[in-house]
Design a protein around this motif. Structure first.
Motif, PDB file in Angstrom:
ATOM      1  N   THR A  47       8.636  48.607 -43.698  1.00 20.90           N
ATOM      2  CA  THR A  47       7.586  48.428 -44.701  1.00 20.90           C
ATOM      3  C   THR A  47       6.199  48.855 -44.228  1.00 20.90           C
ATOM      4  O   THR A  47       5.237  48.741 -44.977  1.00 20.90           O
ATOM      5  CB  THR A  47       7.542  46.962 -45.156  1.00 20.90           C
ATOM      6  OG1 THR A  47       7.316  46.132 -44.012  1.00 20.90           O
ATOM      7  CG2 THR A  47       8.844  46.561 -45.837  1.00 20.90           C
ATOM      8  N   SER A  48       6.103  49.332 -42.978  1.00 22.25           N
ATOM      9  CA  SER A  48       4.809  49.795 -42.477  1.00 22.25           C
ATOM     10  C   SER A  48       5.032  50.707 -41.271  1.00 22.25           C
ATOM     11  O   SER A  48       6.119  50.726 -40.683  1.00 22.25           O
ATOM     12  CB  SER A  48       3.919  48.620 -42.067  1.00 22.25           C
ATOM     13  OG  SER A  48       4.450  47.981 -40.917  1.00 22.25           O
ATOM     14  N   VAL A  76       4.080  54.048 -47.160  1.00 27.25           N
ATOM     15  CA  VAL A  76       4.368  54.388 -45.762  1.00 27.25           C
ATOM     16  C   VAL A  76       4.554  55.904 -45.655  1.00 27.25           C
ATOM     17  O   VAL A  76       5.307  56.487 -46.435  1.00 27.25           O
ATOM     18  CB  VAL A  76       5.649  53.658 -45.274  1.00 27.25           C
ATOM     19  CG1 VAL A  76       5.989  54.053 -43.849  1.00 27.25           C
ATOM     20  CG2 VAL A  76       5.487  52.149 -45.397  1.00 27.25           C
TER      21      VAL A  76
END
Length: 141
Positions: A47-48, A76
């Protein structure tokens, strides 16, 4: 959000899946998917950028899958993900496979063990859900 979109995509393709699956290696797959042909896919959700950079366990997932994918969301940068893995983009409502994953065929014994793990875990989770939905009421008298 990412997981929900991927789950919807897999359901559209009639691929069964389980979330948070412990593997024989001691690792835990975010999503373990079983296709109608009996192939196993592992989908690792990131998620990042930092989530991807600090996680160095993902190469181990090749031992437990025929194909390995990363799934992420539009926030991202996609260029951080290795070309040697598939890539799925999800917005929570749906998902799209941007890059297919190369195949790394499982050994027959590994496939059998993984099939048993998948089946037993699915049956156990179904039973737990049934019990949670319909708890027995015991009369102490």
């Amino acid at each position: 959000m990412v997981r929900r979109g991927v789950q919807r995509l897999m359901a559209e393709h009639r691929v069964s899946l389980l979330a948070e699956v412990p593997l024989a290696s001691g690792r835990r797959a975010d999503l373990l998917c079983l296709t109608s042909k009996g192939d196993f896919l592992i989908i690792e959700i990131k998620t990042s950028i930092e989530d991807f950079r600090v996680d160095r366990k993902w190469p181990d997932y090749r031992r437990d899958s025929d194909q390995l994918f990363f799934a992420t969301h539009p926030g991202v940068p996609l260029d951080i993900f290795p070309e040697s893995c598939g890539l799925i983009l999800s917005d929570g409502y749906g998902a799209e496979i941007l890059r297919e994953a190369p195949e790394h065929r499982l050994a027959p014994a590994t496939r059998k063990a993984l099939m048993l793990r998948f089946s037993r875990l699915a049956a156990d989770r179904l039973l737990q859900a049934e019990w949670a939905a319909n708890p027995l009421e015991f009369d102490a008298s």
